[in-house]
Scaffold this active site. Structure first.
Site, short mmCIF file in Angstrom:
data_model
loop_
_atom_site.label_atom_id
_atom_site.label_comp_id
_atom_site.label_asym_id
_atom_site.label_seq_id
_atom_site.Cartn_x
_atom_site.Cartn_y
_atom_site.Cartn_z
N HIS A 443 0.70 -1.36 -0.15
CA HIS A 443 0.12 0.01 -0.04
C HIS A 443 0.89 1.14 -0.15
O HIS A 443 0.21 2.31 0.76
CB HIS A 443 -1.08 0.07 1.14
N HIS A 444 1.98 1.19 -0.58
CA HIS A 444 2.91 2.43 -0.48
C HIS A 444 3.47 3.07 -1.70
O HIS A 444 4.31 3.13 -1.93
CB HIS A 444 4.11 1.87 0.71
#
Ligand SMILES: Cc1cc2nc3c(=O)[nH]c(=O)nc-3n(C[C@H](O)[C@H](O)[C@H](O)COP(=O)(O)OP(=O)(O)OC[C@H]3O[C@@H](n4cnc5c(N)ncnc54)[C@H](O)[C@@H]3O)c2cc1C
Length: 507
Positions: A443-444
């Protein structure tokens, strides 16, 4: 003099910018495409999983990833007040000195560790660590004791050390390496997003116009100067004007708005029939992300049970370095008290996950428009696992996570037995194939409008203004030249604070 500024996106960075501008006496119109942060699952950290594919998730997917068995990976992103800070696991990781000193080497002059440390301290309200390195009276709570620890994590903590990973009392301190309790943004047992910490207390401020359900489609540009935005608000297209526009729509939507506005690679824009305002090849380039692959174990002698109310399902992580010659970790496994299984897996109810994690990816991809229509899907192609180093780090990380599962604290305490990758996956090639078939996002996503002064850079590191266009800045995770070696919320909040500093210095 008071100015009127539009902030696009009430997420991690946009909320910070909004608050700082209000505090300085300016008028802010905060346009958020999502709804109010009233979904109870946002505020209960035990219910995080319910937010994926919900109305509060943009619910993005990558293009088919050759390096990941041609799968299209789900990329959840917060479409709600608080942005991805309303969907995330609230883990606070600033990243080590080397991450920021690397940004300087990559062209982000002024963003070295010595410049960013005082800003991190200004943000934090924590009792963890030393006064020299940690902030004590900021607006954002950071705590490793504000949540109920689950006994499984006590055993995981022990098992990691039995596997040779040193304990680290403060991974946001002098050293990042080792295993530690996660420092989380939690207040009164609930998620504390920057929207809640910075903007919520100001909702009655007459200088704040906070609008939800406002989807910004493009910038209004007159004579090379941005004078406002076009937005669809409650189904109606509107023009909203201001002295300046701040794009804080995140690493996937900020480049999208720039491209739709004619700011991006000339060839791509012309091919779609979009008038070119500024030829910036870097918009949408340099897309990259961290990656996870699950090691799942069942417990056979003790039930884990469901998380209690407000209990975070992840409480621990560790940082390890496998890449030769590197002085920063390339892996950050994260531990969950639930099985993080995909749809192809079958798991018993009482199972936990140690997610192997890559945090120094060298693979880079692109984000491009499929058409000039703002409502069309955007092509997100991070080119996952297209370098040997990335695959090698993931394989090493999976092996290490499996080793933790085999340690005494888990075997004797819980009867832990590996379920995935499983006995048939043994050689490095088999593990690499398992990673390709089952990896998921960490999720980065970052980097799609990066800071710098070279021809491919999109924003000026000294101001965060977009090169070649007046009246618009990018203040969010898009501007990172490279991803930090930890979760990306803290650096996004940092960018919000510094972006606000730059705007106030000009105002
Ligand atoms: C499921 C998940 C778990 C994560 N876990 C962690 C974690 O535990 N720790 C950590 O450090 N990081 C974590 N992250 C990453 C972290 O949350 C992000 O890096 C960070 O929130 C990025 O901040 P931002 O301000 O760039 O974007 P965001 O916070 O995503 O904000 C962008 C905002 O802009 C709005 N927006 C977008 N397009 C438009 C438009 N066209 N018009 C109007 N508004 C628009 C969005 O709805 C959103 O509110 C996680 C992310 C996710 C999704």
């Amino acid at each position: 003099m008071s100015r009127h500024i539009i902030v696009v996106g009430a997420g991690s960075a946009g909320s910070v910018v909004t608050r700082r501008l209000l505090d300085a006496g300016h008028e802010v119109t905060l346009l958020e495409a999502g709804r109010k942060d009233e979904n109870p699952a946002i505020h209960d950290m035990g219910r995080m999983g319910e937010l994926w594919h919900s109305e509060d998730d943009w619910d993005y997917y990558t293009t088919p990833q050759e390096g990941a068995a041609n799968r299209e990976l789900h990329w959840p992103r917060g479409k709600v007040q608080g942005g991805s800070h309303s969907l995330n696991a609230v883990i606070w990781v600033r990243g080590p000195r080397e991450d920021y000193d690397r940004w300087v080497e990559e062209g982000a002059t002024g963003w070295g560790w010595d410049q960013v440390l005082p800003v991190f301290k200004r943000i934090e309200n924590t009792t963890v660590g030393s006064d020299e390195l940690r902030g004590r009276d900021g607006l954002l709570d950071v705590s490793e004791t504000a949540y109920e620890r689950h006994p499984l994590f006590e055993s995981l903590y022990e098992a990691a050390q039995q596997a040779g990973i040193p304990a680290n009392e403060d991974y946001n301190g002098a050293e990042i390496d080792g295993v530690g309790w996660e420092q989380l943004n939690i207040r009164d047992g609930k998620r504390l997003s920057t929207f809640r910490a910075y903007v919520f207390p100001e909702l009655d401020n007459p200088r704040l116009h906070s609008v939800t359900g406002a989807h910004v489609t493009r910038l209004l540009i007159e004579d090379g100067r941005v004078v406002g935005v076009e937005a669809v608000v409650d189904g109606e297209t509107r023009e909203i004007r201001a002295d300046e526009v701040v794009l804080s729509a995140g690493a996937l939507d900020t480049p999208r708005i720039l491209l739709l506005s004619g700011i991006g690679p000339r060839e791509d824009l012309e091919a779609l029939g979009i008038d070119v305002v500024a030829d910036l090849p870097g918009v949408g380039a340099n897309l990259h992300d961290h990656l996870l692959a699950p090691v799942i174990a069942k417990t056979t002698t003790r039930e884990i049970g469901a998380p209690g109310p407000g209990q975070p399902i992840s409480q621990m992580h560790h940082f390890s370095t496998f890449r030769e010659g590197s002085n920063v970790p390339d892996t950050q496994p994260i531990y969950f008290m639930v099985p993080m299984a995909d749809e192809t897996m079958t798991v018993p109810e009482s199972a936990f996950t140690i997610h192997a994690g890559l945090v120094r990816p060298t693979s880079r991809g692109t984000l491009k428009l499929a058409s000039a229509d703002a409502a069309e899907r955007v092509l997100m192609d991070p080119r996952l696992l297209t370098t040997e180093e990335d695959v090698a780090s993931m394989v090493a990380s999976v092996k290490q996570c499996r080793d933790i599962v085999r340690q005494q604290a888990l075997v004797e305490g819980w009867g832990a037995e590996e379920v995935y990758p499983g006995a048939e996956v043994q050689t490095d090639e088999e593990i690499a194939q398992y990673v390709r078939e089952h990896c998921v996002t960490y999720h980065h996503q970052v980097g799609t409008a990066r800071m710098g002064t070279d021809a491919d850079a999109v924003v000026d590191p000294a101001t965060l203004k977009v090169h070649g266009v007046e009246g618009v800045r990018v203040v969010d995770a898009s501007v990172m030249p490279s991803v930090t070696s930890g979760n990306t919320n803290a650096p996004s909040v940092l960018i919000g604070e510094r972006g606000a500093d730059f705007i106030l210095a000009d105002a």
